[in-house]
Design a protein around this motif. Structure first.
Motif, PDB file in Angstrom:
ATOM      1  N   GLU B  19     -28.054  26.894  19.575  1.00 44.03           N
ATOM      2  CA  GLU B  19     -29.059  26.764  20.633  1.00 44.03           C
ATOM      3  C   GLU B  19     -29.538  28.129  21.089  1.00 44.03           C
ATOM      4  O   GLU B  19     -30.732  28.365  21.263  1.00 44.03           O
ATOM      5  N   ILE B  22     -31.907  29.657  18.589  1.00 45.50           N
ATOM      6  CA  ILE B  22     -33.244  29.045  18.593  1.00 45.50           C
ATOM      7  C   ILE B  22     -34.018  29.452  19.848  1.00 45.50           C
ATOM      8  O   ILE B  22     -35.191  29.811  19.793  1.00 45.50           O
ATOM      9  N   LEU B  23     -33.299  29.425  20.987  1.00 43.40           N
ATOM     10  CA  LEU B  23     -33.938  29.746  22.262  1.00 43.40           C
ATOM     11  C   LEU B  23     -34.430  31.193  22.272  1.00 43.40           C
ATOM     12  O   LEU B  23     -35.539  31.494  22.731  1.00 43.40           O
ATOM     13  N   THR B  24     -33.584  32.086  21.740  1.00 43.90           N
ATOM     14  CA  THR B  24     -33.953  33.496  21.696  1.00 43.90           C
ATOM     15  C   THR B  24     -35.255  33.676  20.934  1.00 43.90           C
ATOM     16  O   THR B  24     -36.167  34.377  21.372  1.00 43.90           O
ATOM     17  N   ASP B  25     -35.339  33.004  19.795  1.00 44.06           N
ATOM     18  CA  ASP B  25     -36.523  33.115  18.974  1.00 44.06           C
ATOM     19  C   ASP B  25     -37.755  32.609  19.719  1.00 44.06           C
ATOM     20  O   ASP B  25     -38.834  33.179  19.660  1.00 44.06           O
ATOM     21  N   ASP B  26     -37.545  31.510  20.453  1.00 38.70           N
ATOM     22  CA  ASP B  26     -38.610  30.880  21.205  1.00 38.70           C
ATOM     23  C   ASP B  26     -39.141  31.806  22.311  1.00 38.70           C
ATOM     24  O   ASP B  26     -40.351  32.018  22.440  1.00 38.70           O
ATOM     25  N   LEU B  27     -38.203  32.359  23.077  1.00 39.88           N
ATOM     26  CA  LEU B  27     -38.596  33.186  24.219  1.00 39.88           C
ATOM     27  C   LEU B  27     -39.295  34.466  23.781  1.00 39.88           C
ATOM     28  O   LEU B  27     -40.204  34.957  24.451  1.00 39.88           O
ATOM     29  N   SER B  28     -38.864  34.984  22.614  1.00 31.32           N
ATOM     30  CA  SER B  28     -39.405  36.272  22.196  1.00 31.32           C
ATOM     31  C   SER B  28     -40.880  36.147  21.814  1.00 31.32           C
ATOM     32  O   SER B  28     -41.560  37.143  21.624  1.00 31.32           O
ATOM     33  N   ARG B  29     -41.382  34.919  21.688  1.00 29.43           N
ATOM     34  CA  ARG B  29     -42.787  34.744  21.325  1.00 29.43           C
ATOM     35  C   ARG B  29     -43.673  34.402  22.521  1.00 29.43           C
ATOM     36  O   ARG B  29     -44.824  34.044  22.377  1.00 29.43           O
ATOM     37  N   ARG B  30     -43.092  34.463  23.731  1.00 31.70           N
ATOM     38  CA  ARG B  30     -43.905  34.217  24.929  1.00 31.70           C
ATOM     39  C   ARG B  30     -44.860  35.370  25.185  1.00 31.70           C
ATOM     40  O   ARG B  30     -44.685  36.460  24.648  1.00 31.70           O
TER      41      ARG B  30
END
Lengths: 343, 271
Positions: B19, B22-30
């Protein structure tokens, strides 16, 4: 054992990076020579495996749980140099993504867990298992004892790094700026935890996995990397020699090792009551080198000589154990071969 | 640990790691200010701040750095609660280590009971140093990883002349960690779905060794397949990457601000 940022002074961090660099350099060169173009996929997959291994919760008898590092296991399967790189990569990812271990202390963590641990573990494994068959119990025993020694040695080094901090850097009023405990606290604290909990976990996991690999994937146990030759032991002896040369660090510790007080020292420490048994047995075993020093010799030289002598004695005992086990094993094999040909 | 809790605990640890990846990857694209900066500038300035945290000799400086961290997390559009949770996760462990230092560090007594020094001023300071330094350093590491896609960090590491071999291994390891975590997670889930009641500790240890050994053998097999796949795509010992990164004006502004702030903080040491 992952030391976070803030526990070690920047000077120590820099020094540990400097110490780790030549090991990385050697490891990259050696691994490249053996694995050539396979280096990237092989190391990446095994590093990923080591990462997953460190996530496993291992149940210990008695209800405690913990994690293994797997450095010795990797060293036994891939060779010590590949293990150095593999575990270093894992430590880097853990520090970056999970904040497990610091970025400034990365050099120190690499030295403890990715260099000292696999080198010591592999050395003990080699001494015990040299020239034995891939399915020999001697290899299993070597891996188990090696992994135990490896992690304990790593914790000792970590304890020393932490323990020298208050002496190295403190504010004008004496406030320690980094890890606050001296060698007399940090070293025993690290050692006790690893001798009693982390060491057995490491040995248990290494032994369990190794035994299973011996039965089902013996090619892995033989370190059957294409083109791989038997590692040269002198490199390992050199590493052990270097470690022994570092023994003067022990002289920085003041007083007697924690928990190793004699009756006299207990009295000095303010113990008014000395267990009768202790007084009785106190003179029973006259140590050949009391206080780790040769009589009538400079304290420092005596201390270092004692260290070398101690290492020699331990190595000799391990060698004898190895010989004995190999004889026993070959006798057993001959017996079974005899039965095979008769039947 | 009984069978049920042994399995559950391991599944928890694997899914937790997955998790977080996945979350890290998600946040880094904000779309935040920190996300829009060049990763090379971020790697350099955040490393600089971590060194400043290491060199700080006053609790005030460490507190000021934490204030900067909070401001940066706003600029990165990270939820404060989420960010603090991730960073303060490391406090309890260090606090346990720091507590004895409150009492055994020699110095001027702060709390006295029956004429004996219970807690010393030096003890409180050293515990403060330890905890604040850990929190501050972890914060910068987290800010970097939460605002920068992993591939961009790898490109910057190459730019900083880290040996390409190491960067390639780092990148590939990270990718296969997710895969292996998925695998062992499925192994444990399958085992759990077949388990009624519990197993003895010894049985659990045996099963754990077997699943680890199998994973190890699988990793070796997979490495061979990956190597063949790489070969068939023309791999000759070097991985070529496109460098899509470009310095912008805002990167130099950010770098200048960061260097000035770091210099001011270091100057605070000698005031």
């Amino acid at each position: 054992m992952h030391i976070p940022d803030g526990y070690l002074s920047p000077v120590t961090c820099g020094t540990m990076y400097a110490i780790s660099l030549p090991f990385w350099y050697l490891a990259v060169n050696r691994v490249r020579k053996v694995l050539t173009h396979r280096t990237v996929p092989v190391l990446a997959l095994f590093a990923a495996f080591a990462f997953v291994l460190m996530m496993f919760n291992v149940p210990l008898p008695g209800g405690t749980t913990g994690h293994a590092v797997g450095g010795t296991l990797l060293a036994v399967v891939l060779g010590p140099w590949a293990a150095i790189l593999g575990i270093s990569v894992v430590l880097g990812i853990q520090a970056l993504f999970f904040g497990d271990g610091g970025l400034m202390t990365f050099g120190a963590n690499v030295f403890n867990m990715a260099i000292v641990l696999p080198l010591v573990g592999y050395f003990v494994y080699k001494v015990i298992s040299s020239n034995s068959e891939s399915n020999s119990p001697r290899r299993l025993i070597g891996a188990v004892i090696g992994s135990y020694f490896g992690i304990v040695a790593a914790s000792l080094v970590a304890g020393i790094e932490l323990g020298i901090q208050p002496g190295l850097s403190h504010a004008l009023d004496g406030t320690p700026l980094y890890a606050p405990y001296g060698l007399n606290v940090a070293v025993p604290a690290m050692l006790i935890g690893h001798l009693l909990v982390a060491g057995p976990i490491e040995a248990l996991v290494t032994g369990g996995v190794f035994a299973y690999l011996q039965r089902t994937h013996s090619s892995l146990v033989k370190a059957d990397v294409p083109g791989k030759k038997e590692g040269k032991l002198w490199v390992l002896w050199g590493a052990v020699g270097l470690a022994a040369l570092a023994t003067p660090i022990g002289l920085l510790a003041s007083g007697t090792a924690w928990g190793e007080w004699g009756a006299e020292q207990l009295k000095q420490r303010g113990f008014s009551f000395i267990p009768q048994g202790l007084e009785k047995i106190a003179g029973w075993w006259p140590a050949p080198l009391p206080g780790y020093g040769f009589p009538r010799m400079g304290a420092v030289i005596g201390y270092i000589l004692s260290a070398f002598l101690g290492i020699a004695v331990v190595a000799f005992l391990l060698w004898i154990l190895g010989r004995w086990l190999s004889r026993k094993n070959s006798a057993k094999q001959q017996a079974s071969n005899g039965r095979g040909s008769a039947g | 640990m009984k069978g049920e809790s042994f399995l559950t605990r391991n599944i928890g640890s694997f899914t937790g790691a997955l998790e977080s990846v996945i979350l890290t990857d998600d946040l880094s694209r904000r779309q935040g200010l920190l996300q829009s900066l060049d990763p090379r500038v971020k790697v350099f300035t955040f490393a600089l701040f971590i060194v400043v945290v290491g060199l700080a000799r006053s609790l005030w400086i460490l507190c000021a750095i934490f204030a900067i961290v909070i401001i940066l997390s706003f600029l990165a559009k990270l939820s404060l609660v989420f960010f603090l949770k991730r960073v303060l996760l490391f406090v309890p462990f260090t606090a346990i280590i720091a507590i004895p230092a409150l009492f055994i560090t020699p110095g001027q007594p702060l709390v006295e009971i029956a004429g004996k020094a219970i807690m010393t001023q030096q003890g409180v300071h050293t515990a403060g140093f330890l905890i604040l330094r850990v929190v501050d350093s972890v914060s910068f590491g987290m800010l970097l990883i939460l605002t920068t896609p992993w591939t961009n960090i790898l490109v910057s590491l190459r730019w900083f002349r880290l040996p390409p071999l190491i960067v390639d291994i780092l990148g590939m390891t990270y990718r296969y960690i997710s895969l292996l975590l998925h695998n062992v997670n499925s192994m444990f889930l399958a085992r759990r779905s077949r388990t009624i009641g519990g197993f003895s500790g010894a049985e659990n240890r045996r099963w754990l060794a077997r699943s680890l050994a199998t994973t190890m053998a699988k990793s070796q097999h997979l490495s061979e397949e990956v190597y063949l796949a790489m070969l068939s795509r023309g791999y000759q010992g070097e991985i070529y990457v496109l460098n899509p990164l470009k310095f912008k004006f805002r990167d130099s502004v950010w770098a200048a601000i960061a260097v000035i702030v770091a210099a001011i903080l270091l100057w605070g040491n000698y005031r």
